[in-house]
Motif scaffolding. Structure first.
Motif, short mmCIF file in Angstrom:
data_model
loop_
_atom_site.label_atom_id
_atom_site.label_comp_id
_atom_site.label_asym_id
_atom_site.label_seq_id
_atom_site.Cartn_x
_atom_site.Cartn_y
_atom_site.Cartn_z
N LEU A 178 14.76 25.81 -33.14
CA LEU A 178 14.38 26.59 -31.96
C LEU A 178 13.99 28.00 -32.42
O LEU A 178 14.67 28.59 -33.23
N MET B 181 14.18 31.59 -32.49
CA MET B 181 15.19 32.52 -31.98
C MET B 181 14.97 33.86 -32.64
O MET B 181 15.88 34.43 -33.23
N ASP B 182 13.78 34.30 -32.61
CA ASP B 182 13.49 35.58 -33.25
C ASP B 182 14.33 36.67 -32.62
O ASP B 182 14.56 36.68 -31.43
N GLY B 183 14.76 37.54 -33.46
CA GLY B 183 15.61 38.61 -32.97
C GLY B 183 14.87 39.49 -31.99
O GLY B 183 13.65 39.64 -32.07
N HIS C 17 31.43 36.56 -24.18
CA HIS C 17 30.21 37.32 -23.89
C HIS C 17 30.52 38.79 -23.78
O HIS C 17 31.62 39.20 -23.45
N LEU D 253 26.03 43.99 -24.80
CA LEU D 253 25.10 43.55 -25.83
C LEU D 253 23.80 43.07 -25.21
O LEU D 253 22.71 43.27 -25.76
N ARG E 36 21.82 45.96 -24.36
CA ARG E 36 21.24 46.51 -25.59
C ARG E 36 19.97 45.73 -25.97
O ARG E 36 18.93 46.31 -26.27
N ASP E 37 20.10 44.40 -25.95
CA ASP E 37 18.96 43.57 -26.33
C ASP E 37 17.80 43.73 -25.36
O ASP E 37 16.63 43.73 -25.74
N LYS F 208 15.09 34.77 -22.27
CA LYS F 208 15.79 34.37 -23.50
C LYS F 208 17.02 35.24 -23.76
O LYS F 208 18.03 34.77 -24.29
N VAL F 209 16.92 36.50 -23.37
CA VAL F 209 18.05 37.41 -23.57
C VAL F 209 19.28 36.88 -22.84
O VAL F 209 20.40 37.00 -23.31
N PHE F 210 19.02 36.27 -21.68
CA PHE F 210 20.13 35.80 -20.86
C PHE F 210 20.44 34.33 -21.09
O PHE F 210 21.23 33.73 -20.37
N GLU F 211 19.82 33.78 -22.14
CA GLU F 211 19.95 32.34 -22.38
C GLU F 211 21.41 31.88 -22.41
O GLU F 211 21.79 30.92 -21.75
N PHE F 212 22.21 32.59 -23.18
CA PHE F 212 23.57 32.14 -23.37
C PHE F 212 24.46 32.40 -22.15
O PHE F 212 25.38 31.64 -21.86
N ASP G 132 23.56 32.61 -19.07
CA ASP G 132 23.11 31.93 -17.86
C ASP G 132 24.18 30.93 -17.45
O ASP G 132 24.65 30.14 -18.26
N ARG H 19 28.88 25.27 -22.94
CA ARG H 19 29.08 26.46 -22.14
C ARG H 19 30.34 26.33 -21.29
O ARG H 19 31.17 27.24 -21.24
N THR I 85 30.06 30.72 -26.36
CA THR I 85 29.26 31.87 -25.98
C THR I 85 27.77 31.56 -26.10
O THR I 85 26.95 32.07 -25.35
N TRP J 272 24.69 28.95 -28.63
CA TRP J 272 24.51 27.81 -29.53
C TRP J 272 23.36 28.10 -30.48
O TRP J 272 22.51 28.94 -30.22
N SER K 55 16.93 32.98 -37.71
CA SER K 55 17.40 32.69 -36.37
C SER K 55 18.92 32.70 -36.31
O SER K 55 19.51 33.15 -35.33
N SER L 47 19.97 36.39 -36.37
CA SER L 47 19.63 37.12 -35.15
C SER L 47 20.45 36.63 -33.97
O SER L 47 20.82 37.40 -33.10
N ARG M 291 22.97 38.75 -31.68
CA ARG M 291 22.83 38.80 -30.22
C ARG M 291 24.17 38.84 -29.52
O ARG M 291 24.32 39.43 -28.46
#
Lengths: 720, 122
Positions: free
Chosen positions: A142, A144-146, A176, A180, A183-184, A230-234, A236, B95, B100, B102, B111, B114, B118
């Motif tokens: 996937l 997942m570029d920073g 969570h 952060l 910040r992102d 994407k920032v909120f992916e986790f 969500d 989740r 937190t 995956w 990746s 990063s 995150r």
């Protein structure tokens, strides 16, 4: 630091272990011997191979393993029953997977057509549509570029998103940290953030483990909506979140933005809301949220722990799950070599001291004894490093039996015994080929077809019994089948037809059995491409003798055949008895010696003109003069050959060897002769004695053959 | 102060890979081979982040997450699960178990690092 190629090697080594676990797990399921976790373990094996293969971009392997795993998952979930047809297909797939791993290891491409055929076969057996994938599976990582890598910082052009974000109270429990995310988010562009503290309780009821805050963010960014999401992916699912594109070009005014926000769930309650602009100046690059805002939020472990002092690096010893090291085999070999030198020099030292005037003192004697014991312990420890159980080797034979029995249209199963028996690694490696061939032979030539077996009152399924055991300082491996046994008349006829023996030659049953080891001999009526493969039992024999071992065959008509391999435990050092024959110093392995005696002349009896036997307490043993057998002398003089050493020859019974005198018993280092002199009949190897002289190590079994006391090369004579 | 990561995977290959990648990124790495092993190492490792495989013997990733979240040590540490499936069901399951985030295998170095950044304050 481990390099990429090392990692890959680790993967392949691990894959081998996984494949072996996979196969034995499937076999356990097949025989109904599985425990609760077997199906899981089988699934995990394929899953782990897939994971590793993905890391090295081995696409064919990943694809195959994935489809394989999907079927196993159905089995695991009870959607499939472990019926024998399915298990067979799974075993077949497991064999194929092993082949694919092998090919990948050598950097070869796998045969895509064959891969597809095998997996489709499995999928059909499992009632799946071939190649059907569950949704969402992808082999690609996937992206997942920073968040730092994109977003034109400080530029106010782009799109503006209005984001309303309120984490659930329990958000910290999942690790969570909303700070952060902010910040992102800020890193994507310029953001104006409004803090909603309406739900913040009174100090007394404040729970630092809960989140009470909400934020409204006006983000102006060149990033796409996907990138913002994407920032909120986790998080969500653990928050209330709305993301809305409000303006394509310019950032909205405060008025419009917060006018909108007042109608949302994040609406500030009267008097409880506070507007805080975290990044007020668009010209400045975005910064992480200032400390003030973070202090308002409940502290999260992620914020606290990195700054806590005194938490150093975990101890190195804690860094690996198991205290094992992988050592280059060359290093161990070097150790074995050095050990050999040590044993030789220890013998030299002992000899020198024994001949010195100081000898006889208790201290010297005790020290020498201790040195001897120590070097023996070192030897045993080093051998233990090299020793490995035969289990992996035996496990590989299951596949051979499966393949050969399938191709030969026979039903067979392999039973293994003594898998924990440990043997020197080199021996195990060099045993694989001969053993494979022996197993093939047993299934292909030994077992009858099912119909015939049933008519003979045998179980339809033939049994190959493979066992290993330690016996008097050697390892004995047997391959036993419950098939038809050797058809000696046919074997004899074949040998005559092929011109290997004269039709006039009378042969004992053992001699006929030994014909099977003749070069180029094949008993199968039509040449079978299974056991054939250009290798005969003669090659098996020479490979085993190359390891200092022996092969024997015994057979009973209608009952089956037993092939026996007997091997030295180690290729490096043995306990030897040193003796003299015709002025030569020779060594016999102590493990083969039953007794030594000085027999009365009346106990020797002649048989024919050259052979003689010795009566040992009523038992007649072939009597051989070592000196004559090896060509050191042609006849015995006075005082020669008076001492007799009785040695065993495995299943063939004992023989008596005449020698002139016995010197002592000691450890000797085995130095191979084959590299320089080829194989010498009767001689197993050589060694260097304490005085620096070279002594030959005898192979008693072979010696008997040389002396023609037992007819092992009768065949060779006849053949020439 | 470098980030301490407890990486849990039953595959030696993956462990070595994680060790290499994470060390190169400047993290301190403690490895564990399954959930139980990870719990054993937890007090001493005192991680800033746990990275765990899901399918493991003895105690799987879900079991580990549950135990960590209900435990006394590092209960709120960010936990990332390593999974080969990008299927949505698995993410939901992870989740709701308390993960937190995956990381989908195979991952590349960038990746992985990063994603770790995150969810941590590094």
């Amino acid at each position: 630091m481990v390099g990429f190629s090392d990692l890959k090697e680790i993967f392949f080594v691990e894959a081998d272990e996984l494949l072996s676990a996979l196969e034995s797990g499937l076999r356990a399921i097949q025989t109904g011997a599985e425990g609760g976790d077997t199906v899981n373990a089988v699934f995990r094996a394929v899953h782990s191979i897939k994971g590793g293969a993905g890391a090295f971009d081995l696409k064919a392997l990943v694809g195959f393993a994935h489809r394989f795993e999907t079927v196993l998952d159905d089995l695991r979930g009870g959607r499939l029953q472990p019926e024998s047809a399915l298990i067979n297909a799974l075993l077949h797939a497991s064999d194929h997977l092993a082949d694919m791993v092998g090919a990948c290891r050598q950097g070869l491409e796998t045969d895509a057509e064959a891969d597809e055929r095998v997996i489709v076969q499995l999928e059909l057996q499992a009632g799946r549509l071939p190649g059907a994938e569950e949704e969402g599976f992808t082999f690609e990582p996937l992206p997942m570029d920073g968040p730092f890598s994109f977003g034109d910082l400080g530029v106010s052009t782009g799109q503006t998103f209005l984001i309303r974000f309120r984490p659930h109270a329990s958000v910290y429990a999942s690790g969570h940290d909303p700070a952060l995310l902010l910040r992102d988010l800020c890193a994507l562009g310029t953001a104006e953030v409004t803090l909603d503290m309406a739900d913040l309780p009174q100090a007394g009821s404040f729970d630092p483990g809960q989140s009470y805050l909400g934020w409204s963010i006006a983000l102006t960014t060149t990033s796409s909506a996907d990138e913002v999401h994407k920032v909120f992916e986790f998080i969500d699912g653990a928050c209330a979140l709305e993301i809305e594109l409000v303006d394509r070009e310019s950032p909205p005014s405060d008025q419009s933005l917060f006018g909108a926000s007042s109608q949302t769930t994040l609406a500030p309650s009267p008097g409880g809301s506070e507007k805080a602009s975290l990044l007020p100046t668009p010209e400045r690059p975005p910064l992480p949220p200032p400390a003030a805002s973070r202090n308002l939020a409940a502290p999260s472990p992620a914020e606290v722990s990195p700054t806590a002092p005194g938490k150093g690096v975990a101890p190195a010893s804690n860094n690996g799950p198991r205290p094992t090291i992988r050592v280059d085999i060359d290093r161990v070999d070097r150790l074995v070599d050095i050990l050999g030198e040590l044993v030789i020099h220890q013998a030299m030292l002992t000899e020198a001291i024994e001949q010195s005037p100081g000898f006889g003192s208790v201290e010297v004697d005790r020290s020498l004894d201790q040195l001897r014991q120590l070097s023996r312990q070192i030897q045993e420890s080093v051998m233990a490093i090299r020793a490995q159980p035969v289990k992996p080797l035996f496990d590989r034979m299951h596949r051979i039996v499966r393949e050969v029995s399938m191709a030969a249209g026979k039903s067979a199963r392999l039973v293994t015994e003594g898998e924990a028996t440990e043997v020197d690694k080199t021996i195990i490696e060099r045993l694989a080929d001969p053993l494979t061939h022996m197993i093939r032979n047993s299934v292909d030539h030994g077992l009858e077809v099912a119909d015939k077996r049933i008519s003979l009152g045998k179980p339809a399924e033939g049994e190959i019994r493979l066992s290993a055991a330690h016996r008097s300082g050697r390892i004995v491996i047997t391959v036993q089948d419950d098939g038809a046994g050797i058809d000696r008349e046919k074997v004899r006829q074949v040998a005559i037809d092929k011109g290997l023996i004269s039709p006039l030659l009378e042969l004992s049953p053992q001699e006929i059995d030994a014909l099977l080891f003749l070069p180029g001999f094949s008993t199968a009526s039509e040449v079978s491409n299974l056991s054939g493969r250009g290798v005969g039992m003669d090659v098996v024999r020479s490979e085993i003798t190359g390891l200092g071992g022996r092969v024997g065959i015994t057979s009973q008509r209608g009952q089956g055949t037993i092939l026996t391999i007997s091997l030295p435990l180690t290729l490096a050092v043995l306990d030897g008895m040193v003796f003299d024959v015709a002025g030569q110093t020779l060594v016999l392995p102590v493990s083969t010696i039953i007794e030594t005696l000085r027999p009365d002349g009346s106990l020797r009896h002649s048989l024919g003109h050259s052979d003689s036997v010795l009566d040992v307490r009523g038992r007649c043993l072939p009597l051989i003069d070592v000196g004559t057998a090896l060509g050191f002398r042609t006849s015995l003089s006075q005082g020669e050959g008076e001492i007799v050493v009785v040695v065993e020859r495995g299943d063939e019974g004992a023989i008596a060897l005449m020698v002139d005198g016995i010197r002592d018993q000691r450890q000797v280092v085995i130095k191979g002769l084959e590299a320089n002199y080829g194989q010498i009949p009767g001689i197993a190897a050589a060694t260097v004695l304490g005085d620096g002289s070279v002594a030959l190590i005898l192979d008693p079994n072979d010696l008997a053959a040389v002396a023609n006391a037992i007819p092992r090369p009768p065949i060779q004579h006849a053949a020439e | 102060m470098s980030l301490r990561v407890l990486a849990v995977d039953d595959s030696l290959t993956m462990r070595e890979m994680l060790r290499q990648t994470l060390s190169e990124a400047g993290f301190n790495v403690v490895l564990a081979e399954d959930g139980l092993d990870a719990l054993d190492r937890l007090p001493e490792a005192d991680p800033d982040l746990i990275l765990t495989d899901l399918n493991m013997p003895r105690m799987d990733g879900f079991g580990l997450i549950d135990a960590v979240r209900k435990g006394e040590i590092s209960a709120r540490v960010p936990i990332l699960v390593l999974t080969t499936e990008s299927a949505a069901t698995l993410k939901d399951k992870a989740r709701s178990a308390g993960a937190t985030g995956w990381i989908t295998k195979p991952f590349d170095e960038k990746s992985l690092v990063s994603t770790i950044r995150r969810v941590t304050a590094m």
